[in-house]
Design a protein around this motif. Structure first.
Motif, mmCIF file in Angstrom:
data_model
loop_
_atom_site.group_PDB
_atom_site.id
_atom_site.type_symbol
_atom_site.label_atom_id
_atom_site.label_comp_id
_atom_site.label_asym_id
_atom_site.label_seq_id
_atom_site.Cartn_x
_atom_site.Cartn_y
_atom_site.Cartn_z
ATOM 1 N N VAL A 63 -4.088 -8.378 12.541
ATOM 2 C CA VAL A 63 -4.559 -7.704 11.329
ATOM 3 C C VAL A 63 -3.348 -7.531 10.439
ATOM 4 C CG1 VAL A 63 -5.580 -5.611 10.375
ATOM 5 C CG2 VAL A 63 -6.398 -6.501 12.555
ATOM 6 N N ILE A 74 -2.096 -6.394 6.248
ATOM 7 C CA ILE A 74 -2.467 -5.734 4.999
ATOM 8 C C ILE A 74 -1.651 -6.349 3.877
ATOM 9 C CG2 ILE A 74 -2.647 -3.536 3.791
ATOM 10 C CD1 ILE A 74 -2.478 -2.168 6.557
ATOM 11 N N SER A 114 -12.336 -10.910 6.137
ATOM 12 C CA SER A 114 -11.672 -10.168 5.076
ATOM 13 C C SER A 114 -12.378 -8.829 4.962
ATOM 14 C CB SER A 114 -11.751 -10.932 3.760
ATOM 15 O OG SER A 114 -11.150 -10.172 2.737
ATOM 16 N N TRP A 115 -11.666 -7.759 5.223
ATOM 17 C CA TRP A 115 -12.269 -6.437 5.170
ATOM 18 C C TRP A 115 -12.199 -5.851 3.768
ATOM 19 C CZ3 TRP A 115 -9.464 -4.424 10.146
ATOM 20 C CH2 TRP A 115 -10.044 -5.033 11.263
ATOM 21 N N LYS A 135 -9.000 -1.546 0.890
ATOM 22 C CA LYS A 135 -9.263 -0.254 1.526
ATOM 23 C C LYS A 135 -8.088 0.689 1.278
ATOM 24 C CE LYS A 135 -12.310 -1.753 5.153
ATOM 25 N NZ LYS A 135 -13.522 -1.146 4.691
ATOM 26 N N LEU A 174 -5.208 3.165 2.247
ATOM 27 C CA LEU A 174 -4.279 3.280 3.370
ATOM 28 C C LEU A 174 -4.241 4.719 3.883
ATOM 29 C CD1 LEU A 174 -1.313 1.230 1.875
ATOM 30 C CD2 LEU A 174 -3.008 0.422 3.498
ATOM 31 N N SER A 180 -3.405 1.608 -1.391
ATOM 32 C CA SER A 180 -4.487 0.773 -0.879
ATOM 33 C C SER A 180 -3.938 -0.617 -0.579
ATOM 34 C CB SER A 180 -5.636 0.691 -1.891
ATOM 35 O OG SER A 180 -5.180 0.114 -3.089
ATOM 36 N N TYR A 207 -5.332 -4.923 0.855
ATOM 37 C CA TYR A 207 -6.351 -5.852 1.335
ATOM 38 C C TYR A 207 -6.147 -6.061 2.832
ATOM 39 C CZ TYR A 207 -7.453 -7.081 -3.494
ATOM 40 O OH TYR A 207 -7.841 -7.043 -4.804
ATOM 41 N N TYR A 208 -7.153 -5.705 3.616
ATOM 42 C CA TYR A 208 -7.094 -5.860 5.061
ATOM 43 C C TYR A 208 -7.691 -7.210 5.446
ATOM 44 C CZ TYR A 208 -5.879 -0.972 5.973
ATOM 45 O OH TYR A 208 -5.230 0.226 6.059
ATOM 46 N N GLU A 209 -6.974 -7.947 6.288
ATOM 47 C CA GLU A 209 -7.409 -9.270 6.737
ATOM 48 C C GLU A 209 -7.266 -9.341 8.260
ATOM 49 O OE1 GLU A 209 -8.573 -11.281 4.336
ATOM 50 O OE2 GLU A 209 -7.907 -9.914 2.767
ATOM 51 N N LEU A 210 -8.208 -10.023 8.915
ATOM 52 C CA LEU A 210 -8.205 -10.166 10.367
ATOM 53 C C LEU A 210 -8.253 -11.643 10.727
ATOM 54 C CD1 LEU A 210 -8.986 -8.755 13.317
ATOM 55 C CD2 LEU A 210 -11.171 -9.741 12.734
ATOM 56 N N ARG A 252 1.946 -4.599 5.920
ATOM 57 C CA ARG A 252 2.017 -4.312 7.352
ATOM 58 C C ARG A 252 1.241 -5.377 8.118
ATOM 59 N NH1 ARG A 252 5.289 -1.040 6.104
ATOM 60 N NH2 ARG A 252 5.464 1.112 6.699
#
Length: 118
Positions: free
Chosen positions: A8, A10, A43-44, A47, A49, A58, A60-63, A93
Protein backbone atom coordinates in the motif's frame (compact mmCIF):
# COMPACT_ATOMS: atom_id res chain seq x y z
CA UNK A 1 7.99 -21.50 -4.56
CA UNK A 2 5.86 -18.39 -4.88
CA UNK A 3 6.05 -15.51 -2.44
CA UNK A 4 3.01 -13.24 -2.25
CA UNK A 5 3.24 -9.59 -1.25
CA UNK A 6 0.90 -6.68 -0.70
CA UNK A 7 2.01 -3.06 -0.93
CA UNK A 8 0.00 0.00 0.00
CA UNK A 9 1.39 3.37 -0.91
CA UNK A 10 0.13 6.93 -0.54
CA UNK A 11 0.66 9.50 -3.28
CA UNK A 12 0.67 13.26 -2.79
CA UNK A 13 -2.76 14.90 -3.21
CA UNK A 14 -1.53 17.60 -5.62
CA UNK A 15 -1.42 15.09 -8.51
CA UNK A 16 -4.07 14.96 -11.22
CA UNK A 17 -5.82 11.66 -11.92
CA UNK A 18 -3.66 11.06 -15.00
CA UNK A 19 -0.50 11.66 -12.96
CA UNK A 20 -1.69 9.18 -10.33
CA UNK A 21 -2.34 6.57 -13.04
CA UNK A 22 1.08 7.26 -14.59
CA UNK A 23 2.81 6.83 -11.23
CA UNK A 24 1.01 3.55 -10.50
CA UNK A 25 1.85 2.27 -13.99
CA UNK A 26 5.51 3.09 -13.34
CA UNK A 27 5.55 0.82 -10.27
CA UNK A 28 3.56 -1.91 -12.01
CA UNK A 29 6.02 -1.85 -14.92
CA UNK A 30 8.93 -2.05 -12.47
CA UNK A 31 7.43 -5.19 -10.94
CA UNK A 32 6.77 -6.79 -14.34
CA UNK A 33 10.34 -6.06 -15.47
CA UNK A 34 11.64 -7.85 -12.38
CA UNK A 35 9.81 -11.16 -12.95
CA UNK A 36 6.84 -10.38 -10.72
CA UNK A 37 3.20 -10.89 -11.58
CA UNK A 38 0.54 -8.49 -10.36
CA UNK A 39 -2.43 -10.34 -8.87
CA UNK A 40 -4.60 -7.36 -8.00
CA UNK A 41 -4.60 -3.58 -8.05
CA UNK A 42 -7.00 -1.23 -6.27
CA UNK A 43 -7.20 2.52 -6.13
CA UNK A 44 -8.82 3.59 -2.89
CA UNK A 45 -8.88 7.22 -4.00
CA UNK A 46 -8.21 10.44 -2.14
CA UNK A 47 -8.51 9.94 1.61
CA UNK A 48 -7.74 11.98 4.68
CA UNK A 49 -4.49 11.06 6.44
CA UNK A 50 -4.41 10.20 10.13
CA UNK A 51 -1.76 12.88 10.62
CA UNK A 52 -0.16 15.46 8.32
CA UNK A 53 2.77 14.29 6.19
CA UNK A 54 4.88 17.04 4.61
CA UNK A 55 2.09 19.51 5.48
CA UNK A 56 -0.42 17.48 3.47
CA UNK A 57 -3.64 16.29 5.09
CA UNK A 58 -4.81 13.86 2.38
CA UNK A 59 -3.38 11.48 -0.18
CA UNK A 60 -4.21 8.97 -2.91
CA UNK A 61 -4.16 5.45 -1.47
CA UNK A 62 -3.14 2.65 -3.85
CA UNK A 63 -2.90 -1.12 -3.26
CA UNK A 64 -0.81 -3.61 -5.26
CA UNK A 65 -0.84 -7.37 -4.64
CA UNK A 66 1.80 -9.34 -6.49
CA UNK A 67 3.72 -12.59 -6.37
CA UNK A 68 7.28 -13.55 -7.16
CA UNK A 69 8.76 -16.90 -8.10
CA UNK A 70 11.80 -17.17 -5.85
CA UNK A 71 13.75 -19.20 -8.39
CA UNK A 72 13.55 -16.71 -11.27
CA UNK A 73 13.31 -13.32 -9.54
CA UNK A 74 15.94 -11.33 -7.73
CA UNK A 75 16.11 -11.98 -4.01
CA UNK A 76 15.51 -8.33 -3.12
CA UNK A 77 12.46 -7.45 -5.20
CA UNK A 78 10.63 -5.83 -2.28
CA UNK A 79 13.65 -3.80 -1.19
CA UNK A 80 14.19 -2.74 -4.82
CA UNK A 81 10.55 -1.67 -5.07
CA UNK A 82 10.82 0.25 -1.81
CA UNK A 83 13.93 1.97 -3.13
CA UNK A 84 11.85 3.11 -6.12
CA UNK A 85 9.24 4.47 -3.69
CA UNK A 86 11.90 6.37 -1.74
CA UNK A 87 13.31 7.91 -4.93
CA UNK A 88 9.91 9.13 -6.14
CA UNK A 89 8.90 12.45 -4.62
CA UNK A 90 5.23 11.77 -5.37
CA UNK A 91 5.12 8.96 -2.76
CA UNK A 92 4.39 10.09 0.79
CA UNK A 93 4.39 6.70 2.54
CA UNK A 94 4.46 3.00 1.67
CA UNK A 95 4.22 -0.36 3.37
CA UNK A 96 4.97 -3.80 1.93
CA UNK A 97 4.07 -7.05 3.67
CA UNK A 98 4.60 -10.71 2.89
CA UNK A 99 1.25 -12.52 2.79
CA UNK A 100 0.98 -15.83 4.64
CA UNK A 101 -1.61 -18.44 3.65
CA UNK A 102 -4.33 -16.90 5.85
CA UNK A 103 -3.78 -13.40 4.53
CA UNK A 104 -3.77 -14.81 1.02
CA UNK A 105 -7.14 -16.50 1.61
CA UNK A 106 -8.56 -13.27 3.04
CA UNK A 107 -7.25 -11.25 0.07
CA UNK A 108 -8.88 -13.67 -2.35
CA UNK A 109 -12.23 -13.50 -0.51
CA UNK A 110 -11.99 -9.71 -0.51
CA UNK A 111 -11.35 -9.66 -4.26
CA UNK A 112 -14.34 -11.90 -4.89
CA UNK A 113 -16.54 -9.68 -2.73
CA UNK A 114 -15.43 -6.60 -4.67
CA UNK A 115 -16.19 -8.33 -7.98
CA UNK A 116 -19.64 -9.37 -6.81
CA UNK A 117 -20.49 -5.81 -5.71
CA UNK A 118 -19.66 -4.35 -9.11
Amino acid sequence: MLKHYETVFILTPVLSQSQVEETVKKFQDFLKENASKIDHYESWGLKKLAYPIDKKKSGYYELLQFHVDEKTASKNIVSDLELQFKRDERVLRFLSVNLDKYALEYAEKRRQKIKSNQ
